[in-house]
Design an enzyme around this catalytic site. Structure first.
Site, PDB file in Angstrom:
ATOM      1  CG  HIS A 141       5.685  18.805  27.433  1.00 44.42           C
ATOM      2  ND1 HIS A 141       5.678  18.816  28.812  1.00 44.42           N
ATOM      3  CD2 HIS A 141       6.979  18.582  27.084  1.00 44.42           C
ATOM      4  CE1 HIS A 141       6.901  18.612  29.261  1.00 44.42           C
ATOM      5  NE2 HIS A 141       7.707  18.454  28.235  1.00 44.42           N
ATOM      6  CG  HIS A 142       9.223  21.397  25.886  1.00 46.29           C
ATOM      7  ND1 HIS A 142       8.856  22.115  26.999  1.00 46.29           N
ATOM      8  CD2 HIS A 142       9.967  20.347  26.341  1.00 46.29           C
ATOM      9  CE1 HIS A 142       9.360  21.528  28.083  1.00 46.29           C
ATOM     10  NE2 HIS A 142      10.034  20.461  27.707  1.00 46.29           N
ATOM     11  CB  ALA A 143       6.259  21.358  19.573  1.00 44.98           C
ATOM     12  CG  ASP A 145       7.165  25.356  27.132  1.00 43.48           C
ATOM     13  OD1 ASP A 145       6.958  24.178  26.772  1.00 43.48           O
ATOM     14  OD2 ASP A 145       8.195  25.987  26.823  1.00 43.48           O
TER      15      ASP A 145
END
Ligand SMILES: [Zn+2]
Length: 378
Positions: free
Chosen positions: A135-137, A176
């Site tokens: 989920h951060h990429a 994010d």
């Protein structure tokens, strides 16, 4: 909800790849979950299947990532790491280059996209890819151990088919990459429950980040204090998430089930037991909507594996509450903790711990109710 078709996403291809040995991200977790649920008979029988994914094609990856980034990622994996790649955080300490990096990431994304595809075609009602959840990429950024954002891609693909998507993220870190992608859109509601970003990477995900323009009120952040335990977490979940899901009435739920909010995780500071995840999944299943579920963080390998095996047992209707002993035949119990089944023992909570957590959570609940609920008519 009685599960009709639960699909477990796994391929032995995943076993070819691993992050560098000193890196906290351990790809073996998915393999171990697969071994356990298989030995418990939870991959076959009515309504349960295992599907091996294919790698996501570049044209699909471009629905979220830029061509420039994908090129740099592939080149870096092939040994050509240049300044441009480093500027996109490829080859950093958090996001190192390792053998097969591109292939691994594209296969993991292929797993989550397979879930979305099977849900769209009606072949699956619930699917779980323990190798997903990056989920951060960002579109042009490797971040927080993530290279290709499979969960954002799944949301994009589902939204393209005019589905109303709820993205729920219970990883200890703010989701994010997904929240940013849909920050100005109302067709994907993102909800992330995570440790207060003042105390943890990535430093975003405060309750006042609520979306903008069309998307105002469709980005929900629930920052939680250090030490948050089961009952306090569930209170936040039940008070904030359940009414929002009901009001938003999604067509499909994308669920990032990072297990790094469990007590004892070396990177997070919350104190959950896996019983919370079982409870949350039961709540989600009660909405009777298809679910695209993935893994995510989880750096205590044993605890993460047990949590995801428990999650799968709930998804496919094989969870028997606290007593799993009759379903444990044939399982090799490496840890004595496992003798009670897949569920963690309850953790005692002292008055002092309650006092350190409850007021902060109540404040967050109050703020979200005030800023977000009216936008959804609640
Ligand atoms: Zn995480």
């Amino acid at each position: 909800m009685t599960t009709q078709n639960a699909v477990f996403i796994y391929s032995s291809e995943f076993e070819k790849y691993s992050y560098p040995p000193e890196h906290p991200f351990n790809t073996v977790r998915a393999t171990r979950v697969r071994e356990i649920v298989s030995s418990m008979g939870m991959l076959s029988g009515i309504g349960k299947t295992e599907v091996a994914p294919k790698s996501a094609e570049r044209i699909v990856l471009k629905k979220f990532h830029t061509a420039r980034y994908l090129h740099a990622l592939k080149a870096a994996a092939g040994g050509h790491l240049d300044v441009e790649a480093l500027q996109m955080n490829i080859g950093s300490q958090d996001c190192p280059v390792f053998k097969g990096l591109y292939e691994y990431s594209a296969l993991a994304a292929g797993g989550t996209l397979t879930e979305a595809k099977m849900i769209l075609s009606g072949q699956a009602d619930i699917a779980f890819n323990p190798s997903g959840g990056y989920h951060h990429a960002g579109p042009e950024l490797a971040a927080g151990f993530c290279y290709i954002n499979d969960v954002a891609l799944a949301c994009v693909v589902l939204a393209e088919q005019k589905k109303r998507v709820l993205y729920l993220d219970v990883d200890v870190h703010h989701g994010d990459g997904v929240a940013n992608k849909f920050y100005d859109r109302s067709d994907v509601l993102t909800i992330s429950l995570h440790q207060n970003p003042k105390t943890l990477f990535p430093g975003t995900g405060f309750e006042n980040e609520i979306g903008t323009g069309e998307g105002k009120g469709c980005c929900v952040n629930v920052p939680l204090p250090v030490g948050t335990y089961d009952q306090a977490y569930l209170k936040a979940f039940e008070t904030i998430v359940l009414p929002l899901v009901k009001a938003y009435n999604p067509d499909v739920i994308v669920f990032e089930l990072g297990a790094d909010a469990l007590a004892g995780d070396p990177l997070g500071n919350l104190r959950l037991t896996n019983n919370v995840y079982a409870e949350i999944i039961n709540h989600l299943m009660s909405f009777d909507k298809p679910i695209v579920a993935t893994g995510g963080g989880g750096y205590h390998v044993e605890n993460t594996v047990r949590a995801w095996a428990l999650a799968w047992s709930v998804f496919c209707g094989d969870d028997y509450g606290d007593d799993m002993s009759h379903a444990m035949g044939g399982v090799f119990l490496e840890s004595t903790e496992w003798q009670a089944g897949l569920r963690d023992r309850e953790l005692p909570v002292t008055e002092q711990q309650k006092n350190a957590v409850v007021p902060a959570i109540e404040t967050v609940i109050k703020k979200i109710k005030k800023s977000i609920f009216p936008i959804h008519g609640i």
